[in-house]
Motif scaffolding. Structure first.
Motif, mmCIF file in Angstrom:
data_model
loop_
_atom_site.group_PDB
_atom_site.id
_atom_site.type_symbol
_atom_site.label_atom_id
_atom_site.label_comp_id
_atom_site.label_asym_id
_atom_site.label_seq_id
_atom_site.Cartn_x
_atom_site.Cartn_y
_atom_site.Cartn_z
ATOM 1 N N ILE A 127 -40.635 75.719 4.962
ATOM 2 C CA ILE A 127 -41.795 75.656 5.836
ATOM 3 C C ILE A 127 -41.579 76.613 6.998
ATOM 4 N N ARG A 128 -42.639 77.274 7.416
ATOM 5 C CA ARG A 128 -42.521 78.248 8.504
ATOM 6 C C ARG A 128 -41.910 77.605 9.744
ATOM 7 N N GLU A 129 -41.039 78.325 10.398
ATOM 8 C CA GLU A 129 -40.334 77.902 11.610
ATOM 9 C C GLU A 129 -39.350 76.755 11.335
ATOM 10 N N ASP A 130 -39.044 76.489 10.069
ATOM 11 C CA ASP A 130 -38.107 75.422 9.744
ATOM 12 C C ASP A 130 -37.147 75.949 8.685
ATOM 13 N N THR A 131 -35.911 76.211 9.079
ATOM 14 C CA THR A 131 -34.955 76.794 8.131
ATOM 15 C C THR A 131 -34.283 75.690 7.331
ATOM 16 N N LYS A 132 -35.065 74.960 6.591
ATOM 17 C CA LYS A 132 -34.588 73.994 5.617
ATOM 18 C C LYS A 132 -35.319 74.277 4.315
ATOM 19 N N VAL A 133 -34.712 73.898 3.198
ATOM 20 C CA VAL A 133 -35.353 74.073 1.907
ATOM 21 C C VAL A 133 -35.977 72.742 1.492
ATOM 22 N N HIS A 134 -37.287 72.737 1.294
ATOM 23 C CA HIS A 134 -38.029 71.548 0.884
ATOM 24 C C HIS A 134 -38.517 71.722 -0.550
ATOM 25 N N TYR A 135 -39.008 70.627 -1.136
ATOM 26 C CA TYR A 135 -39.597 70.746 -2.465
ATOM 27 C C TYR A 135 -40.699 69.702 -2.652
ATOM 28 N N TRP A 136 -41.627 70.026 -3.569
ATOM 29 C CA TRP A 136 -42.742 69.165 -3.924
ATOM 30 C C TRP A 136 -42.828 69.105 -5.448
ATOM 31 N N HIS A 137 -43.481 68.081 -5.994
ATOM 32 C CA HIS A 137 -43.508 67.920 -7.450
ATOM 33 C C HIS A 137 -44.909 67.550 -7.939
ATOM 34 N N TYR A 147 -49.666 68.530 -5.663
ATOM 35 C CA TYR A 147 -48.233 68.380 -5.484
ATOM 36 C C TYR A 147 -47.929 67.298 -4.449
ATOM 37 N N GLU A 148 -46.962 66.465 -4.775
ATOM 38 C CA GLU A 148 -46.562 65.357 -3.913
ATOM 39 C C GLU A 148 -45.117 65.573 -3.450
ATOM 40 N N ASN A 149 -44.707 64.750 -2.478
ATOM 41 C CA ASN A 149 -43.299 64.802 -2.081
ATOM 42 C C ASN A 149 -42.724 63.393 -2.019
ATOM 43 N N PHE A 150 -41.391 63.317 -1.988
ATOM 44 C CA PHE A 150 -40.696 62.049 -1.852
ATOM 45 C C PHE A 150 -40.495 61.740 -0.374
ATOM 46 N N TYR A 151 -39.976 60.528 -0.080
ATOM 47 C CA TYR A 151 -39.772 60.165 1.328
ATOM 48 C C TYR A 151 -38.794 61.116 2.003
ATOM 49 N N ASP A 152 -37.879 61.706 1.227
ATOM 50 C CA ASP A 152 -36.988 62.736 1.750
ATOM 51 C C ASP A 152 -37.068 63.924 0.802
ATOM 52 N N THR A 180 -31.653 66.542 -11.900
ATOM 53 C CA THR A 180 -32.719 65.610 -11.551
ATOM 54 C C THR A 180 -32.246 64.182 -11.754
ATOM 55 N N GLY A 181 -32.698 63.309 -10.864
ATOM 56 C CA GLY A 181 -32.378 61.896 -10.977
ATOM 57 C C GLY A 181 -33.428 61.164 -11.795
ATOM 58 N N PRO A 182 -33.230 59.848 -11.999
ATOM 59 C CA PRO A 182 -34.170 59.064 -12.806
ATOM 60 C C PRO A 182 -35.600 59.085 -12.280
ATOM 61 N N SER A 183 -35.779 59.147 -10.964
ATOM 62 C CA SER A 183 -37.117 59.131 -10.378
ATOM 63 C C SER A 183 -37.730 60.521 -10.285
ATOM 64 N N GLY A 184 -36.986 61.538 -10.722
ATOM 65 C CA GLY A 184 -37.490 62.899 -10.626
ATOM 66 C C GLY A 184 -37.062 63.624 -9.371
ATOM 67 N N ARG A 185 -36.286 62.978 -8.515
ATOM 68 C CA ARG A 185 -35.791 63.651 -7.309
ATOM 69 C C ARG A 185 -34.767 64.707 -7.686
ATOM 70 N N LEU A 186 -34.805 65.822 -6.995
ATOM 71 C CA LEU A 186 -33.847 66.895 -7.237
ATOM 72 C C LEU A 186 -32.590 66.658 -6.407
ATOM 73 N N ARG A 187 -31.453 66.976 -6.996
ATOM 74 C CA ARG A 187 -30.179 66.899 -6.287
ATOM 75 C C ARG A 187 -29.396 68.176 -6.575
ATOM 76 N N LEU A 188 -28.482 68.517 -5.675
ATOM 77 C CA LEU A 188 -27.653 69.713 -5.823
ATOM 78 C C LEU A 188 -26.198 69.330 -6.035
ATOM 79 N N LYS A 189 -25.545 70.019 -6.959
ATOM 80 C CA LYS A 189 -24.127 69.820 -7.211
ATOM 81 C C LYS A 189 -23.388 71.127 -6.932
#
Length: 293
Positions: A15-25, A33-38, A88-97
């Motif tokens: 997101i502009r002005e926010d140096t974090k990586v977000h995702y939507w599904h 496209y929706e997002n999770f609580y985190d 991906t987890g059971p609920s479809g949330r993305l995780r990084l290894k």
């Protein structure tokens, strides 16, 4: 970037002005496209993430940026850290290894015993001992760090930890005999990890006698019981922390290049199991002026 993973579409970006990586599904490429609580995939400093497939694995590449002040002027540094693997987890949330390529450069794996460790500050209220289940450290009053044997620059440190008491705990990384280095603070109950650079200022002046900089903070799924599996990778300027198998912190910093490794406790007891430390080789690309990924 847009990617289809396990019958679902993911939109990954910053997101502009926010140096974090977000995702939507979404179930369809058209959305909505929706997002999770985190929906934060990577913490502050990371941006411009892109996904590619390599040998059956999904890899995420991104840039890392940080602003430094040199002689009163601000400079923005942009670097390309090693990739992470997406699952991906059971609920479809993305995780990084952590990137599996570190296995190819890991050498001299060593399992640590209590008799090899030593206290950094000599606090009389602190102790470390070997038990059947592993190492056990405690510090009833004040603070103490227990250093593993050896001197480390590029490394991968792994341990399974349990926490007793209401105090604090964490790790010290690349620290010298005065305790200057990186400090990884872990709030295992609330699920907060913080990486800090902390040490004496080479040019001390009154209130600026010490350099203390919080480099990155991120949240993870905490609990009140544990155990927690901790993995720390330091490769060149790149620092990475995984908790229970998933990347929590990912950053670049050049304040400290080498030193000792250890665990610290403050009014708490910490159980350490399966503690292993590995040196990581740093492959060099031909004609490059320095080691690169």
């Amino acid at each position: 970037g847009l990617m289809r993973i396990d019958e679902r579409y993911y939109l990954i970006g910053s997101i502009r002005e926010d140096t974090k990586v977000h995702y939507w599904h979404s179930d369809t490429i058209e959305g909505p496209y929706e997002n999770f609580y985190d929906n934060v995939l990577m913490p502050a400093g990371n941006y411009a993430a892109r996904i590619c497939r390599n040998s059956g694995r999904l890899l995420l590449f991104n840039f890392f940026t940080r602003t430094e002040t040199v002689q009163g002027r601000e400079f923005v540094k942009k670097l390309l850290p090693p990739p992470k693997e997406i699952v991906t987890g059971p609920s479809g949330r993305l995780r990084l290894k952590s990137y599996h390529g570190f296995d190819d450069v890991a050498t001299a794996k060593r399992q640590i015993a209590a008799a090899e460790c030593r206290p950094l500050y000599g606090n009389p209220h602190a102790m470390i001992e070997q038990r059947n289940s592993g190492l056990f450290t405690s510090c009833r009053s004040g603070y103490e760090a227990f250093l593993l044997p050896g001197h480390y620059g590029d490394f991968r440190l792994r341990a399974e930890i349990t926490l007793e008491g209401q105090g604090k705990c964490g790790l010290v990384l690349r620290c010298n005999e005065e305790g200057d280095g990186y400090y990884l603070s872990l709030d295992l109950v609330k699920g907060v990890a913080q990486m800090r650079a902390w040490g004496a200022n080479p040019h001390p002046e009154f209130e600026h006698a010490f350099k203390y900089e919080q480099l990155q903070e991120a949240h993870f799924l905490g609990s009140g019981h544990g155990p927690w599996k901790i993995e720390v990778v330091a490769h060149g300027m790149y620092l990475e922390v995984s908790i229970d198998g998933y990347v929590t912190l990912s950053l670049v910093d050049e304040a400290y290049a080498e030193g000792g490794l250890g665990f610290y406790v403050e009014s708490a007891s910490l159980g350490l199991h399966h503690v292993t430390a590995e040196h990581l080789a740093r492959p060099v690309i031909e004609h490059a002026p320095e080691a690169v990924y």
